[in-house]
Structures are given as structure tokens and as C-alpha cells.
Design a protein around this motif. Structure first.
Motif, PDB file in Angstrom:
ATOM      1  N   GLU A   1     -13.872  24.230 -17.137  1.00 35.67           N
ATOM      2  CA  GLU A   1     -14.305  23.872 -18.486  1.00 35.67           C
ATOM      3  C   GLU A   1     -13.465  22.763 -19.103  1.00 35.67           C
ATOM      4  N   THR A   2     -12.519  22.200 -18.359  1.00 41.56           N
ATOM      5  CA  THR A   2     -11.672  21.139 -18.911  1.00 41.56           C
ATOM      6  C   THR A   2     -12.368  19.786 -18.944  1.00 41.56           C
ATOM      7  N   TRP A   3     -13.527  19.686 -18.325  1.00 39.42           N
ATOM      8  CA  TRP A   3     -14.285  18.447 -18.297  1.00 39.42           C
ATOM      9  C   TRP A   3     -15.466  18.554 -19.257  1.00 39.42           C
ATOM     10  N   SER A   4     -15.971  17.399 -19.679  1.00 35.95           N
ATOM     11  CA  SER A   4     -17.159  17.380 -20.507  1.00 35.95           C
ATOM     12  C   SER A   4     -18.204  16.498 -19.823  1.00 35.95           C
ATOM     13  N   PRO A   5     -19.286  17.053 -19.334  1.00 34.57           N
ATOM     14  CA  PRO A   5     -19.650  18.457 -19.414  1.00 34.57           C
ATOM     15  C   PRO A   5     -18.822  19.303 -18.443  1.00 34.57           C
ATOM     16  N   PRO A   6     -18.791  20.610 -18.642  1.00 31.75           N
ATOM     17  CA  PRO A   6     -18.062  21.487 -17.728  1.00 31.75           C
ATOM     18  C   PRO A   6     -18.577  21.336 -16.300  1.00 31.75           C
ATOM     19  N   VAL A   7     -17.692  21.552 -15.347  1.00 30.46           N
ATOM     20  CA  VAL A   7     -18.018  21.381 -13.930  1.00 30.46           C
ATOM     21  C   VAL A   7     -18.566  22.688 -13.358  1.00 30.46           C
ATOM     22  N   THR A   8     -19.723  22.590 -12.729  1.00 29.07           N
ATOM     23  CA  THR A   8     -20.310  23.751 -12.065  1.00 29.07           C
ATOM     24  C   THR A   8     -19.813  23.828 -10.623  1.00 29.07           C
ATOM     25  N   LEU A   9     -20.040  24.958 -10.008  1.00 29.87           N
ATOM     26  CA  LEU A   9     -19.665  25.135  -8.608  1.00 29.87           C
ATOM     27  C   LEU A   9     -20.353  24.103  -7.729  1.00 29.87           C
ATOM     28  N   GLY A  10     -21.627  23.853  -7.974  1.00 29.98           N
ATOM     29  CA  GLY A  10     -22.354  22.862  -7.173  1.00 29.98           C
ATOM     30  C   GLY A  10     -21.731  21.486  -7.272  1.00 29.98           C
ATOM     31  N   VAL A  11     -21.410  21.063  -8.481  1.00 27.16           N
ATOM     32  CA  VAL A  11     -20.777  19.751  -8.679  1.00 27.16           C
ATOM     33  C   VAL A  11     -19.410  19.714  -8.008  1.00 27.16           C
ATOM     34  N   ARG A  12     -18.630  20.789  -8.124  1.00 23.54           N
ATOM     35  CA  ARG A  12     -17.305  20.824  -7.511  1.00 23.54           C
ATOM     36  C   ARG A  12     -17.391  20.717  -6.001  1.00 23.54           C
ATOM     37  N   LEU A  13     -18.317  21.436  -5.396  1.00 25.77           N
ATOM     38  CA  LEU A  13     -18.442  21.384  -3.937  1.00 25.77           C
ATOM     39  C   LEU A  13     -18.908  20.015  -3.460  1.00 25.77           C
ATOM     40  N   VAL A  14     -19.859  19.418  -4.155  1.00 29.58           N
ATOM     41  CA  VAL A  14     -20.307  18.069  -3.785  1.00 29.58           C
ATOM     42  C   VAL A  14     -19.155  17.073  -3.937  1.00 29.58           C
ATOM     43  N   SER A  15     -18.362  17.229  -4.973  1.00 26.74           N
ATOM     44  CA  SER A  15     -17.204  16.361  -5.177  1.00 26.74           C
ATOM     45  C   SER A  15     -16.208  16.478  -4.024  1.00 26.74           C
ATOM     46  N   VAL A  16     -15.933  17.705  -3.601  1.00 23.18           N
ATOM     47  CA  VAL A  16     -15.008  17.918  -2.479  1.00 23.18           C
ATOM     48  C   VAL A  16     -15.588  17.310  -1.204  1.00 23.18           C
ATOM     49  N   ILE A  17     -16.858  17.532  -0.950  1.00 20.75           N
ATOM     50  CA  ILE A  17     -17.496  16.973   0.245  1.00 20.75           C
ATOM     51  C   ILE A  17     -17.418  15.451   0.221  1.00 20.75           C
ATOM     52  N   ALA A  18     -17.734  14.843  -0.903  1.00 24.58           N
ATOM     53  CA  ALA A  18     -17.710  13.380  -1.012  1.00 24.58           C
ATOM     54  C   ALA A  18     -16.302  12.846  -0.787  1.00 24.58           C
ATOM     55  N   ASP A  19     -15.310  13.470  -1.408  1.00 30.53           N
ATOM     56  CA  ASP A  19     -13.920  13.037  -1.271  1.00 30.53           C
ATOM     57  C   ASP A  19     -13.453  13.180   0.180  1.00 30.53           C
ATOM     58  N   ASP A  20     -13.750  14.334   0.778  1.00 30.56           N
ATOM     59  CA  ASP A  20     -13.329  14.565   2.157  1.00 30.56           C
ATOM     60  C   ASP A  20     -13.999  13.599   3.128  1.00 30.56           C
ATOM     61  N   LEU A  21     -15.288  13.343   2.951  1.00 34.27           N
ATOM     62  CA  LEU A  21     -15.971  12.404   3.844  1.00 34.27           C
ATOM     63  C   LEU A  21     -15.413  10.986   3.699  1.00 34.27           C
ATOM     64  N   GLN A  22     -15.097  10.609   2.467  1.00 35.53           N
ATOM     65  CA  GLN A  22     -14.512   9.289   2.255  1.00 35.53           C
ATOM     66  C   GLN A  22     -13.176   9.179   2.989  1.00 35.53           C
ATOM     67  N   HIS A  23     -12.331  10.182   2.841  1.00 35.72           N
ATOM     68  CA  HIS A  23     -11.026  10.141   3.513  1.00 35.72           C
ATOM     69  C   HIS A  23     -11.164  10.272   5.025  1.00 35.72           C
ATOM     70  N   ALA A  24     -12.123  11.073   5.498  1.00 36.83           N
ATOM     71  CA  ALA A  24     -12.344  11.178   6.941  1.00 36.83           C
ATOM     72  C   ALA A  24     -12.770   9.821   7.511  1.00 36.83           C
ATOM     73  N   GLY A  25     -13.576   9.080   6.776  1.00 35.38           N
ATOM     74  CA  GLY A  25     -13.946   7.726   7.200  1.00 35.38           C
ATOM     75  C   GLY A  25     -12.751   6.788   7.230  1.00 35.38           C
ATOM     76  N   GLN A  26     -11.866   6.927   6.251  1.00 40.13           N
ATOM     77  CA  GLN A  26     -10.641   6.117   6.248  1.00 40.13           C
ATOM     78  C   GLN A  26      -9.775   6.447   7.463  1.00 40.13           C
ATOM     79  N   VAL A  27      -9.697   7.724   7.797  1.00 38.88           N
ATOM     80  CA  VAL A  27      -8.923   8.155   8.962  1.00 38.88           C
ATOM     81  C   VAL A  27      -9.497   7.513  10.226  1.00 38.88           C
ATOM     82  N   ALA A  28     -10.812   7.549  10.377  1.00 36.81           N
ATOM     83  CA  ALA A  28     -11.441   6.951  11.553  1.00 36.81           C
ATOM     84  C   ALA A  28     -11.194   5.448  11.598  1.00 36.81           C
ATOM     85  N   PHE A  29     -11.230   4.793  10.444  1.00 32.96           N
ATOM     86  CA  PHE A  29     -10.962   3.364  10.384  1.00 32.96           C
ATOM     87  C   PHE A  29      -9.533   3.064  10.834  1.00 32.96           C
TER      88      PHE A  29
END
Length: 168
Positions: free
Chosen positions: A132-160
Motif C-alpha cells: 500500500e506504499t504506492w499509489s495506486p497500491p500494488v496488487t499481487l499480479g502487478v508485483r509478480l509481473v514486475s519481478v518477472i520483468a526485472d528478472d528477465l531483463q537481468h537474465a538478458g544482461q547476464v547472457a550478454f
């Protein structure tokens, strides 16, 4: 395919990418930086693992495996136990120097906890507010998509970085 299967598949793709980029590399290669301001493979994988561990554990109401699994002690990093790498400077990036087995061991432990959690989710669960510290508050779906996006970005950097090191 249902919600749980889609999420599990996304996290499995991250796992495949991370393993493909880390396996077979020496501690020296994992710690190499392409220039003085670049992140190493070791730091990138540690960071993406820490973010996934922190964010998913928090949303799931679980303890972080970094702490409960003794990974903080095994890594022996000179950071506070709750550090995730967000906003770290160049000197701190250099301090993450570990071997592939330790790095992948922690990543896999985080993946296992994440996979166990997402396999039990349904559509309705994704609407639950987890921050609830964000506006709008973060839902579980948004949090999981955010983690997936961040991890995929970093995994691509690792491969590079691995590819750049192989061409040296």
C-alpha cells in the motif's frame, strides 16, 4: 493454461536463462566486469535472486530463503542481511564474488519457493493488494509481473556479458 501455469512457466524461463548463462563459468569469469561501471554476472544473478526472494516472500507472507536457508552466511557478503543490491555502487558490485555452485544454489532455492507459491494461485489471488506504499497500491499480479520483468531483463544482461566475455 491457467494463471498458475502461466506464472510458473515465466519463472521457469528465468531459471533456464540464468542456468544457461552461469553454468561452466569460473569465479573469475563470474566476477569480471566489462568496464569499471558495469555489473558482473555474479552481481546480476545475486541481485535478481535477492529481488525475487524479497518481493515474492513478502507478497506470499513467507520468510526469505536468503535468511532461512543460511545463504547470507554462505555468501559472506559485507552488506546488511536485508540488502538486495538495489542502488549499490561500483565498489559494492565488486564485492559480490562467488562461484557458480553457490550462486545457482541460492537462485534455485529462491526459484523453488517462488514456484511453490505461484502454482497455488488463482485469478482472484492476483487482485490482492500486497503493497500500500504506492499509489495506486500494488496488487499481487502487478508485483509478480514486475519481478518477472526485472528478472528477465537481468537474465538478458547476464547472457550478454557471458557472450562478450566469450569473444574476448
Amino acid at each position: 493454461m491457467n494463471t498458475a501455469e502461466v506464472l510458473a512457466d515465466a519463472f521457469e524461463r528465468i531459471q533456464e536463462s540464468v542456468h544457461g548463462a552461469v553454468e561452466g563459468l569460473s569465479e573469475e569469469a563470474l566476477s569480471t566486469r566489462l568496464d569499471g561501471g558495469a555489473n558482473s554476472i555474479a552481481w546480476l544473478v545475486w541481485h535478481l535472486s535477492r529481488i525475487q526472494d524479497d518481493h515474492v516472500a513478502g507478497a506470499a507472507g513467507l520468510e526469505q530463503v536468503w535468511i532461512t536457508g543460511g545463504w547470507a552466511d554462505r555468501f559472506g557478503l559485507p552488506f546488511p542481511e536485508g540488502e538486495t543490491g538495489y542502488g549499490q555502487n561500483s565498489k559494492q558490485v565488486t564485492q559480490v564474488r562467488v562461484g557458480a555452485d553457490l550462486l545457482l544454489g541460492y537462485f534455485d532455492a529462491v526459484h523453488e519457493q517462488t514456484a511453490g507459491f505461484v502454482r497455488g494461485l488463482d485469478d482472484a489471488a492476483l487482485d490482492r493488494v500486497v503493497d500500500e506504499t504506492w499509489s495506486p497500491p500494488v496488487t499481487l499480479g502487478v508485483r509478480l509481473v514486475s519481478v518477472i520483468a526485472d528478472d528477465l531483463q537481468h537474465a538478458g544482461q547476464v547472457a550478454f556479458v557471458r557472450g562478450a566475455l566469450a569473444r574476448r
